[in-house]
Design a protein around this motif. Structure first.
Motif, PDB file in Angstrom:
ATOM      1  N   PHE A 199      28.260  27.968  40.668  1.00  0.00           N
ATOM      2  CA  PHE A 199      29.148  27.755  41.796  1.00  0.00           C
ATOM      3  C   PHE A 199      30.246  28.814  41.785  1.00  0.00           C
ATOM      4  O   PHE A 199      30.842  29.093  40.735  1.00  0.00           O
ATOM      5  CB  PHE A 199      29.761  26.359  41.729  1.00  0.00           C
ATOM      6  N   ALA A 200      30.536  29.383  42.949  1.00  0.00           N
ATOM      7  CA  ALA A 200      31.534  30.443  43.032  1.00  0.00           C
ATOM      8  C   ALA A 200      32.929  29.944  42.682  1.00  0.00           C
ATOM      9  O   ALA A 200      33.759  30.684  42.161  1.00  0.00           O
ATOM     10  CB  ALA A 200      31.536  31.042  44.432  1.00  0.00           C
ATOM     11  N   GLY A 201      33.184  28.686  42.966  1.00  0.00           N
ATOM     12  CA  GLY A 201      34.479  28.087  42.676  1.00  0.00           C
ATOM     13  C   GLY A 201      34.402  26.593  42.850  1.00  0.00           C
ATOM     14  O   GLY A 201      33.337  26.043  43.171  1.00  0.00           O
ATOM     15  N   PHE A 202      35.523  25.904  42.645  1.00  0.00           N
ATOM     16  CA  PHE A 202      35.492  24.448  42.710  1.00  0.00           C
ATOM     17  C   PHE A 202      35.079  23.957  44.097  1.00  0.00           C
ATOM     18  O   PHE A 202      34.337  22.984  44.215  1.00  0.00           O
ATOM     19  CB  PHE A 202      36.842  23.859  42.323  1.00  0.00           C
ATOM     20  N   ASP A 203      35.549  24.602  45.149  1.00  0.00           N
ATOM     21  CA  ASP A 203      35.195  24.140  46.492  1.00  0.00           C
ATOM     22  C   ASP A 203      33.697  24.246  46.737  1.00  0.00           C
ATOM     23  O   ASP A 203      33.118  23.402  47.434  1.00  0.00           O
ATOM     24  CB  ASP A 203      35.964  24.942  47.544  1.00  0.00           C
ATOM     25  N   ARG A 238      38.127  18.214  34.836  1.00  0.00           N
ATOM     26  CA  ARG A 238      37.100  18.026  33.806  1.00  0.00           C
ATOM     27  C   ARG A 238      36.038  19.118  33.763  1.00  0.00           C
ATOM     28  O   ARG A 238      35.500  19.417  32.698  1.00  0.00           O
ATOM     29  CB  ARG A 238      36.383  16.683  34.033  1.00  0.00           C
ATOM     30  N   LEU A 239      35.694  19.682  34.900  1.00  0.00           N
ATOM     31  CA  LEU A 239      34.582  20.635  34.955  1.00  0.00           C
ATOM     32  C   LEU A 239      34.867  21.894  34.131  1.00  0.00           C
ATOM     33  O   LEU A 239      36.020  22.303  33.987  1.00  0.00           O
ATOM     34  CB  LEU A 239      34.316  21.028  36.413  1.00  0.00           C
ATOM     35  N   PRO A 240      33.818  22.532  33.594  1.00  0.00           N
ATOM     36  CA  PRO A 240      33.992  23.760  32.811  1.00  0.00           C
ATOM     37  C   PRO A 240      34.204  24.965  33.733  1.00  0.00           C
ATOM     38  O   PRO A 240      33.280  25.747  33.988  1.00  0.00           O
ATOM     39  CB  PRO A 240      32.671  23.869  32.036  1.00  0.00           C
ATOM     40  N   ILE A 241      35.409  25.110  34.227  1.00  0.00           N
ATOM     41  CA  ILE A 241      35.738  26.179  35.165  1.00  0.00           C
ATOM     42  C   ILE A 241      36.144  27.430  34.381  1.00  0.00           C
ATOM     43  O   ILE A 241      37.054  27.386  33.546  1.00  0.00           O
ATOM     44  CB  ILE A 241      36.859  25.749  36.120  1.00  0.00           C
ATOM     45  N   SER A 246      34.725  30.396  38.548  1.00  0.00           N
ATOM     46  CA  SER A 246      33.326  29.995  38.707  1.00  0.00           C
ATOM     47  C   SER A 246      32.968  28.830  37.786  1.00  0.00           C
ATOM     48  O   SER A 246      33.645  28.579  36.781  1.00  0.00           O
ATOM     49  CB  SER A 246      32.398  31.178  38.425  1.00  0.00           C
ATOM     50  N   ILE A 247      31.897  28.144  38.150  1.00  0.00           N
ATOM     51  CA  ILE A 247      31.399  27.009  37.376  1.00  0.00           C
ATOM     52  C   ILE A 247      29.904  27.210  37.170  1.00  0.00           C
ATOM     53  O   ILE A 247      29.158  27.358  38.137  1.00  0.00           O
ATOM     54  CB  ILE A 247      31.645  25.674  38.109  1.00  0.00           C
ATOM     55  N   THR A 248      29.466  27.216  35.922  1.00  0.00           N
ATOM     56  CA  THR A 248      28.045  27.403  35.622  1.00  0.00           C
ATOM     57  C   THR A 248      27.497  26.139  34.968  1.00  0.00           C
ATOM     58  O   THR A 248      27.911  25.768  33.875  1.00  0.00           O
ATOM     59  CB  THR A 248      27.836  28.602  34.695  1.00  0.00           C
ATOM     60  N   LEU A 249      26.568  25.499  35.668  1.00  0.00           N
ATOM     61  CA  LEU A 249      25.904  24.294  35.171  1.00  0.00           C
ATOM     62  C   LEU A 249      24.399  24.537  35.163  1.00  0.00           C
ATOM     63  O   LEU A 249      23.933  25.619  35.517  1.00  0.00           O
ATOM     64  CB  LEU A 249      26.243  23.094  36.063  1.00  0.00           C
ATOM     65  N   THR A 250      23.638  23.534  34.764  1.00  0.00           N
ATOM     66  CA  THR A 250      22.183  23.621  34.825  1.00  0.00           C
ATOM     67  C   THR A 250      21.639  22.360  35.489  1.00  0.00           C
ATOM     68  O   THR A 250      22.290  21.310  35.512  1.00  0.00           O
ATOM     69  CB  THR A 250      21.542  23.772  33.431  1.00  0.00           C
TER      70      THR A 250
END
Length: 263
Positions: A199-203, A238-241, A246-250
């Motif tokens: 994700f590019a950012g939280f939004d 909470r998210l790993p920002i 950016s936010i990288t999840l799987t």
């Protein structure tokens, strides 16, 4: 009830990730060129498009119970080999032993009576045909949803009843394997498919939850404004920002595959 009426909102929420899983699934589903495919629960057409792009099929028939999604898929997949229809996964409007591959992406857990559905898919498959499906690993591996529900439960413990990880115990390797075996399919295997969800950012992460499509966005749509704001703030904390925002999840799905015995 889960809402499935706006294809564009679904695409922004999870469709962009489901396309990646669909491509990996098709790559691992060995079907010869020139085959006839049936895509059950075709949604907005991600799996149908992946089949057309990778496997040189003679035809792909996509069916889904949600008429707005079928209409979206027709607009999205402009290929003469693809046709779409509104139909129940448990009562398909197709002849017996018609298809070389019957597949389903991210839909089986939303179908009442899944055993009846898989039996119907087997009916539609030729002897020797592949019957295969994949579902999100809601309990652990679909991280964008897991972060949402875990934060929601902090603010409202009763939300556990809505969490897909709890609602859909089918979406694990052992239940999927049993479902396929009980349907009389042979050579049953289950494997994981994992793709990145960046994700590019939280939004970019948060705004798709406001589209109302699916269990988590449907829950968000019913929240009072102050509760929704509290959930947003908790997730942002909470998210790993990363430092750049950016936010990288799987995202992990479980794929199950079996074959119809040759006569």
């Amino acid at each position: 009830m889960d809402e499935w009426s706006a294809g564009a909102a679904y695409e922004r929420y999870v469709g962009r990730w489901s396309r990646r899983v669909a491509a990996a699934f098709v790559d691992s589903t060995v079907v010869p060129p020139g085959a006839h495919w049936l895509d059950v629960g075709c949604g907005t057409g991600a799996l149908t498009a992946a089949v057309l792009a990778a496997d040189e099929p003679a035809s792909v028939v996509g069916v889904d119970a949600a008429a707005p999604f079928v209409a979206y898929a027709r607009r999205r997949v402009a290929d003469p080999r693809a046709t779409f229809a509104v139909a129940d996964a448990r009562a398909l409007p197709v002849a017996d032993r018609r298809f070389d591959a019957v597949v389903s992406g991210l839909a089986l857990n939303f179908v009442p009576e899944p055993a009846r559905a898989v039996a119907e898919w087997r009916r539609a498959a030729k002897p020797g045909a592949v019957v295969a499906a994949y579902v999100w690993d809601y309990a652990d591996g679909m991280e964008l949803m897991r972060w949402f529900w875990d934060a929601a439960a902090v603010l409202d413990p009763a939300v556990a009843e809505l969490d897909e990880g709890r609602r859909f115990p089918l979406c694990r390797p052992d239940p999927l394997s049993r479902l396929w075996t009980d349907a009389g399919l042979t050579g049953v295997v289950v494997r994981a498919i994992q793709v990145p969800t960046a994700f590019a950012g939280f939004d970019d992460y948060w705004s798709p939850f406001l589209g109302g499509q699916g269990p988590a966005p449907g829950y968000a749509a019913r929240l009072p404004e102050d509760h929704l704001r509290a959930l947003r703030d908790l997730l942002q904390a909470r998210l790993p920002i990363a430092a750049d925002g950016s936010i990288t999840l799987t995202a992990r799905a479980w794929a199950v595959r079996g074959s119809v015995a040759r006569r």
